[in-house]
Design a protein around this motif. Structure first.
Motif, PDB file in Angstrom:
ATOM      1  N   ARG A 403       0.846  -1.180   0.000  1.00  0.00           N
ATOM      2  CA  ARG A 403       0.000   0.000   0.000  1.00  0.00           C
ATOM      3  C   ARG A 403       0.887   1.236   0.000  1.00  0.00           C
ATOM      4  NH1 ARG A 403      -3.166  -0.547   5.594  1.00  0.00           N
ATOM      5  NH2 ARG A 403      -3.875   1.546   5.097  1.00  0.00           N
ATOM      6  N   THR A 404       0.330   2.340  -0.495  1.00  0.00           N
ATOM      7  CA  THR A 404       1.121   3.561  -0.625  1.00  0.00           C
ATOM      8  C   THR A 404       0.956   4.493   0.563  1.00  0.00           C
ATOM      9  OG1 THR A 404      -0.683   4.640  -1.826  1.00  0.00           O
ATOM     10  CG2 THR A 404       0.971   3.492  -3.134  1.00  0.00           C
ATOM     11  N   ASP A 405       0.093   4.152   1.514  1.00  0.00           N
ATOM     12  CA  ASP A 405      -0.088   5.017   2.680  1.00  0.00           C
ATOM     13  C   ASP A 405       0.660   4.469   3.893  1.00  0.00           C
ATOM     14  OD1 ASP A 405      -1.701   2.826   2.984  1.00  0.00           O
ATOM     15  OD2 ASP A 405      -3.398   3.923   3.823  1.00  0.00           O
ATOM     16  N   SER A 406       1.797   3.852   3.639  1.00  0.00           N
ATOM     17  CA  SER A 406       2.641   3.391   4.747  1.00  0.00           C
ATOM     18  C   SER A 406       3.070   4.592   5.579  1.00  0.00           C
ATOM     19  CB  SER A 406       3.876   2.658   4.205  1.00  0.00           C
ATOM     20  OG  SER A 406       3.497   1.530   3.458  1.00  0.00           O
ATOM     21  N   THR A 407       3.362   4.346   6.845  1.00  0.00           N
ATOM     22  CA  THR A 407       3.821   5.412   7.729  1.00  0.00           C
ATOM     23  C   THR A 407       5.163   5.021   8.323  1.00  0.00           C
ATOM     24  OG1 THR A 407       2.569   4.457   9.573  1.00  0.00           O
ATOM     25  CG2 THR A 407       1.523   6.224   8.313  1.00  0.00           C
ATOM     26  N   ALA A 408       5.968   6.021   8.679  1.00  0.00           N
ATOM     27  CA  ALA A 408       7.284   5.754   9.228  1.00  0.00           C
ATOM     28  C   ALA A 408       7.695   6.896  10.137  1.00  0.00           C
ATOM     29  CB  ALA A 408       8.308   5.567   8.102  1.00  0.00           C
ATOM     30  N   ILE A 409       8.522   6.576  11.137  1.00  0.00           N
ATOM     31  CA  ILE A 409       9.085   7.581  12.034  1.00  0.00           C
ATOM     32  C   ILE A 409      10.544   7.221  12.304  1.00  0.00           C
ATOM     33  CG2 ILE A 409       6.942   8.248  13.212  1.00  0.00           C
ATOM     34  CD1 ILE A 409       7.697   6.291  15.453  1.00  0.00           C
ATOM     35  N   VAL A 410      11.370   8.244  12.519  1.00  0.00           N
ATOM     36  CA  VAL A 410      12.734   8.002  12.964  1.00  0.00           C
ATOM     37  C   VAL A 410      12.677   7.586  14.427  1.00  0.00           C
ATOM     38  CG1 VAL A 410      15.004   9.012  13.345  1.00  0.00           C
ATOM     39  CG2 VAL A 410      13.694   9.632  11.304  1.00  0.00           C
ATOM     40  N   TYR A 411      13.374   6.499  14.763  1.00  0.00           N
ATOM     41  CA  TYR A 411      13.251   5.889  16.085  1.00  0.00           C
ATOM     42  C   TYR A 411      14.610   5.834  16.768  1.00  0.00           C
ATOM     43  CZ  TYR A 411      12.649   2.214  19.598  1.00  0.00           C
ATOM     44  OH  TYR A 411      12.646   1.505  20.770  1.00  0.00           O
ATOM     45  N   VAL A 412      14.622   6.051  18.072  1.00  0.00           N
ATOM     46  CA  VAL A 412      15.837   5.955  18.883  1.00  0.00           C
ATOM     47  C   VAL A 412      15.678   4.774  19.839  1.00  0.00           C
ATOM     48  CG1 VAL A 412      17.312   7.090  20.575  1.00  0.00           C
ATOM     49  CG2 VAL A 412      16.260   8.435  18.750  1.00  0.00           C
ATOM     50  N   SER A 413      16.536   3.761  19.703  1.00  0.00           N
ATOM     51  CA  SER A 413      16.489   2.608  20.602  1.00  0.00           C
ATOM     52  C   SER A 413      16.907   3.028  21.999  1.00  0.00           C
ATOM     53  CB  SER A 413      17.415   1.500  20.098  1.00  0.00           C
ATOM     54  OG  SER A 413      16.967   1.010  18.856  1.00  0.00           O
ATOM     55  N   SER A 414      16.179   2.543  23.004  1.00  0.00           N
ATOM     56  CA  SER A 414      16.456   2.988  24.362  1.00  0.00           C
ATOM     57  C   SER A 414      16.058   1.921  25.375  1.00  0.00           C
ATOM     58  CB  SER A 414      15.692   4.281  24.668  1.00  0.00           C
ATOM     59  OG  SER A 414      14.324   3.990  24.907  1.00  0.00           O
ATOM     60  N   LEU A 415      16.430   2.171  26.621  1.00  0.00           N
ATOM     61  CA  LEU A 415      16.029   1.321  27.744  1.00  0.00           C
ATOM     62  C   LEU A 415      14.921   1.965  28.558  1.00  0.00           C
ATOM     63  CD1 LEU A 415      19.608   0.361  28.999  1.00  0.00           C
ATOM     64  CD2 LEU A 415      18.040  -1.095  27.711  1.00  0.00           C
ATOM     65  N   VAL A 416      14.376   3.089  28.090  1.00  0.00           N
ATOM     66  CA  VAL A 416      13.368   3.823  28.849  1.00  0.00           C
ATOM     67  C   VAL A 416      12.136   2.947  29.058  1.00  0.00           C
ATOM     68  CG1 VAL A 416      11.880   5.856  28.900  1.00  0.00           C
ATOM     69  CG2 VAL A 416      14.195   6.027  27.960  1.00  0.00           C
ATOM     70  N   SER A 417      11.652   2.913  30.287  1.00  0.00           N
ATOM     71  CA  SER A 417      10.525   2.053  30.628  1.00  0.00           C
ATOM     72  C   SER A 417       9.208   2.813  30.505  1.00  0.00           C
ATOM     73  CB  SER A 417      10.675   1.535  32.061  1.00  0.00           C
ATOM     74  OG  SER A 417       9.521   0.814  32.447  1.00  0.00           O
ATOM     75  N   VAL A 418       8.189   2.142  30.001  1.00  0.00           N
ATOM     76  CA  VAL A 418       6.845   2.720  29.974  1.00  0.00           C
ATOM     77  C   VAL A 418       6.010   2.210  31.148  1.00  0.00           C
ATOM     78  CG1 VAL A 418       6.855   2.970  27.470  1.00  0.00           C
ATOM     79  CG2 VAL A 418       5.928   0.882  28.487  1.00  0.00           C
ATOM     80  N   LEU A 419       6.613   1.393  31.994  1.00  0.00           N
ATOM     81  CA  LEU A 419       5.854   0.774  33.089  1.00  0.00           C
ATOM     82  C   LEU A 419       6.173   1.360  34.439  1.00  0.00           C
ATOM     83  CD1 LEU A 419       6.236  -2.972  32.019  1.00  0.00           C
ATOM     84  CD2 LEU A 419       4.358  -1.394  31.507  1.00  0.00           C
ATOM     85  N   GLY A 420       7.210   2.156  34.471  1.00  0.00           N
ATOM     86  CA  GLY A 420       7.750   2.383  35.729  1.00  0.00           C
ATOM     87  C   GLY A 420       7.477   3.477  36.552  1.00  0.00           C
TER      88      GLY A 420
END
Length: 634
Positions: A403-420
């Motif tokens: 499909r032509t409506d793909s989406t993308a973002i520049v991403y930074v790998s990290s150890l940051v927690s979303v639970l904490g």
């Protein structure tokens, strides 16, 4: 001492090496020893690792959502998330469109496992944005929001917000209706925040056929407290218009950015030929101050001489930039950079570069590198390319999308927690976390420019005769005594929210004197109340050509002069303020008690005036009359 000193050096070296490794490796190294586990999971190390990942000049990661055909059934497709890891070197450029030489170092494909409670299918996941190691996703059907860090396999379903209006339109789902979702980070309090801006359905006004749009509401979610709270949206409303965020773009230097538009609070549903939206705007949210701002687009994007359409916003060479495509040349694009915030137009733009692309861009992954997604009607169907603006070389990547409506973002790998936990409870009763910041070396925030400069609008007011103004002021004073609010000069906004340079605007107002010469009558239709701050209690004025031909003529001439065409019903506002529905009803009755004849009053407009207005100043003390002139009695 020498041994201890050597041991300290060794530990520092180990920590430095570990801080540049990918999260997947660090997860394994946590098992080496208790000391390594304590180091890798410490807030200070997490911050250092994120800072190194952000400033890593050796590689760039892009998260892409794409559609692929299933291996089990080629007639069906599924949506995958893919990490594309690029090496940031210049030595691998070759001159072949079909080159698959790997400056693309690796591709990782995965499905995001759902947290408990997510009911809707995977295919409806939408990438909202990325901010300092965390990705924000939303379910298109249900409006559920997920924060995740795929690098450490953490996913968090957010609690629903109860502050935004529910949709009264049964054919719209919650998330489609609440299209103001944005994701960012507050460096002052070390907090990730999600802001959601919502609009309730318009009120239908019969029999005149006007839809009345109420100002937006907004709520902010804070990760540290795992709660939502309502915030003010004062800056998204002017006297006659509202600002409507449509598409979230990015978090950049402590600000969230949307593309949106400004529209009238009332729209004539029977006049389909009328331009309903006044202008496109960029809407910003300061994650620290929790205030909204807006800026105009470059002149090339404005009517009537519109030459470009907006593709998207991006952070380009450490600046806020706008990517636009030329309307008549679909392969031609340009980048504008905002040099200065504030002023009559909200900001100064400079066009920095123009270039041609074979297809529309998907994302900039460096300032000179673009990912392209080939459209269906070309030879590039389904192919993903990287294009170098400098060398003008195109590279075919070993990855496809159906499909032509793909989406993308520049991403930074990290150890940051979303639970904490460990976050401040609220902005009101907390102090910044002194132990660490998840981003140690931030660039100067955009908000530093915002606080030093004012953004003004201009408005043309129709001023009643002195005797009528005195009569109306007595009613205004009685309302303020009971309900509060600022003192208002009686007026009808003929044209509101004018955005142009002061000199141009003043010249147009001066030339207006040769077009609108004679005084004219205004007739009150009824006393009305709105949830809007600026139209809390007001006198609705007859605007039809049959009842008030001179008023219709004046409105049309003024709108044309300032490129502000509309058929909005004029109001003479008696009270500004935020009142409850019960208070508004009481104030409406009080108007009739104080002056029974006001609801059917006819009076002459004897002057036109030009005012400079800062709509963020609800005290009105900074509102300033720039010029006025008398209208001649015939």
């Amino acid at each position: 001492m020498t041994l201890e000193f050597g041991k300290t050096i060794d530990e520092d070296v180990v920590e430095q090496i570990l801080s540049i490794l990918p999260p997947k490796s660090l997860k394994r190294f946590q098992c080496v020893s208790n000391r390594w586990y304590a180091l890798i999971t410490s807030p200070r190390f997490v911050a250092k690792h994120l800072s190194n990942s952000t400033h890593n000049n050796l590689s760039t990661s892009v998260l892409m959502k794409r559609e692929v055909r299933k291996d089990t059934n080629p007639d069906e497709t599924e949506e995958l998330f893919s990490f594309l890891h690029f090496r940031n070197d210049e030595d691998n450029d070759v001159d072949s469109v079909h080159d698959e030489h790997s400056f693309l170092s690796s591709i990782q494909e995965f499905h995001i496992p759902f947290p408990t409670g997510v009911k809707t299918p995977h295919e409806s996941l939408i990438i909202i944005g990325h901010c300092k190691g965390i990705i924000c996703l939303a379910q298109a059907a249900s409006g559920e929001v997920i924060l995740c860090n795929p690098a450490n396999h953490e996913y968090k379903l957010l609690p629903p917000s109860t502050y935004l209006p529910d949709s009264d339109w049964p054919f719209l789902t919650t998330f489609q209706f609440r299209d103001g979702l944005g994701f960012g980070y507050d460096p002052n309090f070390n907090e990730y925040k999600i802001v959601n801006i919502g609009f309730s359905a318009p009120e239908l006004s019969t029999p005149d056929g006007f839809n009345i749009y109420n100002p937006p509401k907004a709520a902010v979610y804070t990760l540290g407290t795992d709660t939502w709270r309502e915030i003010k949206t004062d800056s998204l409303e002017t006297e006659t218009t509202i600002l409507w965020p449509e598409q979230f773009q990015m978090h950049f230097k402590d600000m969230c950015f949307w593309l949106g538009h400004e529209q009238h609070k009332e729209l004539d549903v029977f006049d389909e030929g009328e331009e309903q939206f006044i202008r496109e705007v960029i809407i910003m949210f300061d994650t620290g101050d929790e205030l909204f701002h807006n800026i105009m687009l470059p002149d090339e994007f404005d009517y009537p001489s519109k030459n470009y359409f907006v593709e998207n916003l991006l952070g380009w060479k450490d600046s806020v930039a706008l990517l636009g495509g030329k309307i008549c040349q679909i392969s031609s694009f340009g980048i504008w950079v905002i040099e200065e915030f504030g002023g009559p137009n909200g900001g100064a733009w400079t066009k920095h570069i123009t270039f041609d692309l074979p297809v529309e861009p998907l994302i900039f992954w460096k300032s000179d590198r673009v990912l392209l997604n080939g459209p269906n009607n070309t030879d590039y169907r389904g192919l993903i390319f990287s294009y170098n603006l400098g060398t003008k070389k195109l590279k075919n990547l070993p990855i496809r999308s159906e499909r032509t409506d793909s989406t993308a973002i520049v991403y930074v790998s990290s150890l940051v927690s979303v639970l904490g936990g460990g976050k401040p409870e609220s902005k009101d009763n907390s102090t910044p976390n002194a132990e660490f910041s998840v981003f140690e070396y931030p660039s100067p925030p955009v908000s530093h420019y915002m606080v030093d400069k004012k953004t003004y609008s201009y408005s043309v007011w129709a001023i009643p005769s002195d005797d009528v103004s005195l009569r109306i002021k007595k009613v205004m004073e009685g309302l303020r005594t009971e309900f509060g609010g600022p003192e208002i000069d009686p007026h009808i906004a003929v044209v509101g929210s004018i955005r142009m340079k002061h000199e141009d605007m003043l010249n147009k107002f001066i030339s207006l004197q040769s077009h609108v010469i004679s005084s004219y009558k205004a007739k009150v239709n009824q006393v009305v109340t709105r949830s809007s701050y600026f139209q809390c209690i007001s006198l609705l004025i007859h605007s039809s050509f049959k009842v008030s031909p001179e008023l219709s003529f004046t409105t049309g001439v003024c709108g044309g002069q300032f490129r502000f065409w509309n058929k909005v019903r004029p109001h003479l506002n008696l009270l500004y303020g935020y009142l409850t529905e019960e208070e508004r009803k009481k104030a409406q009755e009080k108007v009739s008690y104080m002056d029974e004849g006001l609801s059917s009053l006819s009076f002459f407009i004897t002057r036109l005036a030009l005012y400079k207005i800062d709509y963020k100043d609800r005290s009105l003390k900074s509102w300033e009359k720039i010029a006025d002139y008398p209208l001649r009695f015939e």
